[in-house]
Design a protein around this motif. Sequence first.
Motif, mmCIF file in Angstrom:
data_model
loop_
_atom_site.group_PDB
_atom_site.id
_atom_site.type_symbol
_atom_site.label_atom_id
_atom_site.label_comp_id
_atom_site.label_asym_id
_atom_site.label_seq_id
_atom_site.Cartn_x
_atom_site.Cartn_y
_atom_site.Cartn_z
ATOM 1 N N ALA A 93 0.833 -1.200 0.000
ATOM 2 C CA ALA A 93 0.000 0.000 0.000
ATOM 3 C C ALA A 93 0.869 1.252 0.000
ATOM 4 O O ALA A 93 1.963 1.281 0.555
ATOM 5 C CB ALA A 93 -0.925 -0.003 1.209
ATOM 6 N N ARG A 94 0.361 2.300 -0.636
ATOM 7 C CA ARG A 94 1.081 3.559 -0.718
ATOM 8 C C ARG A 94 0.381 4.630 0.123
ATOM 9 O O ARG A 94 -0.738 4.441 0.604
ATOM 10 C CB ARG A 94 1.150 4.033 -2.182
ATOM 11 N N LEU A 95 1.031 5.746 0.260
ATOM 12 C CA LEU A 95 0.440 6.866 0.988
ATOM 13 C C LEU A 95 -0.675 7.492 0.162
ATOM 14 O O LEU A 95 -0.502 7.735 -1.046
ATOM 15 C CB LEU A 95 1.505 7.917 1.286
ATOM 16 N N THR A 96 -1.786 7.753 0.812
ATOM 17 C CA THR A 96 -2.917 8.374 0.147
ATOM 18 C C THR A 96 -3.707 9.186 1.153
ATOM 19 O O THR A 96 -3.826 8.776 2.328
ATOM 20 C CB THR A 96 -3.833 7.318 -0.501
ATOM 21 N N PRO A 97 -4.268 10.334 0.760
ATOM 22 C CA PRO A 97 -5.086 11.108 1.696
ATOM 23 C C PRO A 97 -6.247 10.320 2.286
ATOM 24 O O PRO A 97 -6.729 10.638 3.378
ATOM 25 C CB PRO A 97 -5.587 12.277 0.834
ATOM 26 N N ALA A 98 -6.699 9.287 1.578
ATOM 27 C CA ALA A 98 -7.823 8.491 2.070
ATOM 28 C C ALA A 98 -7.534 7.851 3.423
ATOM 29 O O ALA A 98 -8.467 7.443 4.132
ATOM 30 C CB ALA A 98 -8.183 7.409 1.055
ATOM 31 N N LEU A 99 -6.267 7.767 3.822
ATOM 32 C CA LEU A 99 -5.924 7.274 5.166
ATOM 33 C C LEU A 99 -6.603 8.103 6.248
ATOM 34 O O LEU A 99 -6.841 7.618 7.357
ATOM 35 C CB LEU A 99 -4.406 7.327 5.383
ATOM 36 N N PHE A 100 -6.920 9.350 5.919
ATOM 37 C CA PHE A 100 -7.441 10.286 6.910
ATOM 38 C C PHE A 100 -8.927 10.588 6.708
ATOM 39 O O PHE A 100 -9.468 11.471 7.362
ATOM 40 C CB PHE A 100 -6.612 11.575 6.873
ATOM 41 N N GLY A 101 -9.584 9.840 5.823
ATOM 42 C CA GLY A 101 -11.013 10.014 5.628
ATOM 43 C C GLY A 101 -11.360 10.332 4.187
ATOM 44 O O GLY A 101 -10.512 10.800 3.415
ATOM 45 N N PRO A 102 -12.611 10.102 3.793
ATOM 46 C CA PRO A 102 -13.014 10.286 2.398
ATOM 47 C C PRO A 102 -12.920 11.728 1.907
ATOM 48 O O PRO A 102 -12.791 11.968 0.707
ATOM 49 C CB PRO A 102 -14.466 9.787 2.380
ATOM 50 N N GLU A 103 -12.960 12.698 2.813
ATOM 51 C CA GLU A 103 -12.876 14.105 2.410
ATOM 52 C C GLU A 103 -11.457 14.654 2.495
ATOM 53 O O GLU A 103 -11.234 15.853 2.250
ATOM 54 C CB GLU A 103 -13.790 14.955 3.287
ATOM 55 N N ALA A 104 -10.489 13.803 2.806
ATOM 56 C CA ALA A 104 -9.144 14.300 3.102
ATOM 57 C C ALA A 104 -8.461 14.925 1.898
ATOM 58 O O ALA A 104 -7.799 15.968 2.018
ATOM 59 C CB ALA A 104 -8.293 13.173 3.670
ATOM 60 N N GLU A 105 -8.597 14.320 0.733
ATOM 61 C CA GLU A 105 -7.894 14.863 -0.434
ATOM 62 C C GLU A 105 -8.337 16.297 -0.720
ATOM 63 O O GLU A 105 -7.523 17.195 -0.942
ATOM 64 C CB GLU A 105 -8.137 13.976 -1.656
ATOM 65 N N LYS A 106 -9.642 16.521 -0.685
ATOM 66 C CA LYS A 106 -10.169 17.863 -0.917
ATOM 67 C C LYS A 106 -9.748 18.816 0.202
ATOM 68 O O LYS A 106 -9.369 19.971 -0.047
ATOM 69 C CB LYS A 106 -11.698 17.792 -1.001
ATOM 70 N N THR A 107 -9.794 18.329 1.444
ATOM 71 C CA THR A 107 -9.413 19.164 2.586
ATOM 72 C C THR A 107 -7.944 19.540 2.529
ATOM 73 O O THR A 107 -7.573 20.706 2.709
ATOM 74 C CB THR A 107 -9.719 18.429 3.903
ATOM 75 N N PHE A 108 -7.078 18.568 2.266
ATOM 76 C CA PHE A 108 -5.635 18.826 2.226
ATOM 77 C C PHE A 108 -5.278 19.809 1.116
ATOM 78 O O PHE A 108 -4.341 20.608 1.249
ATOM 79 C CB PHE A 108 -4.868 17.530 2.051
ATOM 80 N N ALA A 109 -6.013 19.755 0.021
ATOM 81 C CA ALA A 109 -5.735 20.666 -1.101
ATOM 82 C C ALA A 109 -6.098 22.105 -0.759
ATOM 83 O O ALA A 109 -5.597 23.047 -1.400
ATOM 84 C CB ALA A 109 -6.494 20.207 -2.340
ATOM 85 N N ALA A 110 -6.944 22.283 0.260
ATOM 86 C CA ALA A 110 -7.458 23.622 0.583
ATOM 87 C C ALA A 110 -6.661 24.311 1.677
ATOM 88 O O ALA A 110 -7.005 25.431 2.082
ATOM 89 C CB ALA A 110 -8.921 23.514 1.004
ATOM 90 N N ILE A 111 -5.594 23.680 2.190
ATOM 91 C CA ILE A 111 -4.886 24.259 3.336
ATOM 92 C C ILE A 111 -3.475 24.675 2.952
ATOM 93 O O ILE A 111 -2.864 24.119 2.029
ATOM 94 C CB ILE A 111 -4.872 23.287 4.538
ATOM 95 N N ASP A 112 -2.969 25.691 3.665
ATOM 96 C CA ASP A 112 -1.587 26.107 3.432
ATOM 97 C C ASP A 112 -0.810 26.278 4.735
ATOM 98 O O ASP A 112 0.298 26.796 4.742
ATOM 99 C CB ASP A 112 -1.522 27.382 2.606
ATOM 100 N N ARG A 113 -1.387 25.826 5.832
ATOM 101 C CA ARG A 113 -0.684 25.802 7.117
ATOM 102 C C ARG A 113 -1.399 24.843 8.055
ATOM 103 O O ARG A 113 -2.504 24.370 7.747
ATOM 104 C CB ARG A 113 -0.578 27.192 7.739
#
Length: 610
Positions: free
Chosen positions: A275-295
Amino acid sequence: MCGIVAAIGRASVVDILLDGLAHLEYRGYDSAGLALIDGEGRIARARVQGRVAQLRRLVAEEGLDGQVGIAHTRWATHGAPSERNAHPHVSGTVAVVHNGIIENFAALRARLEAEGYVFTSETDTEVIAHLVASKRRAGAPLFAAVQAAMRELEGAFAIAVLDAAVPGEVVVARRGSPLVLGLGEEGFYAASDVSALVAHTRRVVYLEEGDCARLTLEGVQIVDESGETVERPVRLTHVTADAVQLAGYRHYMQKEIFEQPEAVADTLEAVAGGARLTPALFGPEAEKTFAAIDRVLILGCGTSFHAGMVGRYWLEEYAGLPTTVEIASEYRYRVSVPDAKTLVVAISQSGETADTLAALRHAQGRGMTQTLAICNVPESAIVRTARLAFLTRAGPEIGVASTKAFTTQLTALALLALTLAKQRGRLPEAVEANRLDALRRLPAALGRVLQLEPQIEQWAQRFAERQHALFLGRGTHWPIALEGALKLKEISYIHAEGYPAGELKHGPLALVDREMPVVAVAPRDDLLEKLKSNLQEVRARGAELFVFAEDGSGVGGEEGVHAIVVPSHDAMLAPILHVVPLQLLAYHVALVKGTDVDKPRNLAKSVTVE
């Protein structure tokens, strides 16, 4: 921070209550008590200043028995530890146990005293008993009386109430403090933590904020804060009775230190194999959430705060994200500048830490809605409050001094930093593969570190007579020094301070003499030579040095410098390895001093009050 248990059964519930309290004693242990409805329809109550074992003896001596009961183990807030302040508190035929704090108790007490109710304790809890009794006197059924009382209470609480005039039911409620129901074949139960129930059932219902529940032999009825009947999902808990037993270890803390390889492996299960690293490790909304943050803003208390401090180094170095770490109990009481592009990370072992939960909600209230919980309890308030969640899977942690919760929190933060680095284009595929390989080898590396216990045990003898100790580290190992100092003072009561080694000349060096042992963490990293210089400054003042030195660091081998070699591993993950010897040192020093390792004075495990 108290523990409560309630039960209604087809047979005696005395052992269920007492065994449940024994599993909750990590939540408070200055007094304990229980109340039963006996065979003659009266309240039979026993209370002690002291531990559950003393209560068990008293109950046996007095021959108390019943099929309906409530019980409590206390961590004092209002009123000193004493029998009269111990729960349950009684008003007429009503008895109550309570975890939490009633903030408006003084006003309620004044009103109830004016109505003729007599108070016999200094606690805030007694107002609940009299308040429910007043509603009953006005004609309300018990279930309705508790709901009406809830509407007048301000603060955080989980309560269990019985009334000898209604011998076939127990009513429980929660707001701000955890409460779980157990559905058994021979009865129905409630407790502050599922660990109190798993010996009798694994079918559980987690009450939501504001819920009130009525337990009878026919089943469970739940109403929400508005008084509407609701259904809450029945879950099969993964906690087993074996998981909350000592299993041959001397103390829970020792057991939990040695469970760390397994706990970390379980936490890493999602990236096992290929398995590789993926935002899905942190929940189904993680990819969208991570893309929206800068700190990133990290919130935590105690050990969780120290984990966040390590996480800051990783997030800034690998993900390139500016990161702030705040003590949760301070964050919401200062003027800060909100930023909607901030990922707010709340770290808590229990997920019910009052200060951390309040800080998380404060951040959300200021428009910082991109939130992540790193937590060990899936149904906890912090997990339910945050948008995203990562479960650390440490399993039950009973010892008050946190160990495996810390290393699994660090593991989660490492995964977060690397996942964000990958999403931001800062983690080449080959580097990702190497980092994942190091993570997967981490449990085995922890196992090798645990083999150092006999050497550490020898060091413990030299600390037992000391009154103070200084812990030093640099870079990511400065928070590890802080955590080592915290562990030592928590369970051995030796005053200890953790410092970044470069700060010695700015004040702390004034404390260093022959009576001040100095513990240092010396990984083989870019700051090693600077750390060695700092250690020479300490030796020049006559202090005895105890160094956990990574293999190949070249530290040790001279008079007054004791060194234990810690096996090498990936540099990023070294803090996870180096904290384990500090945990073992604190544990063995406490053994030499003869303190109560799992239940240190004045402390409790789950800090559910502010």
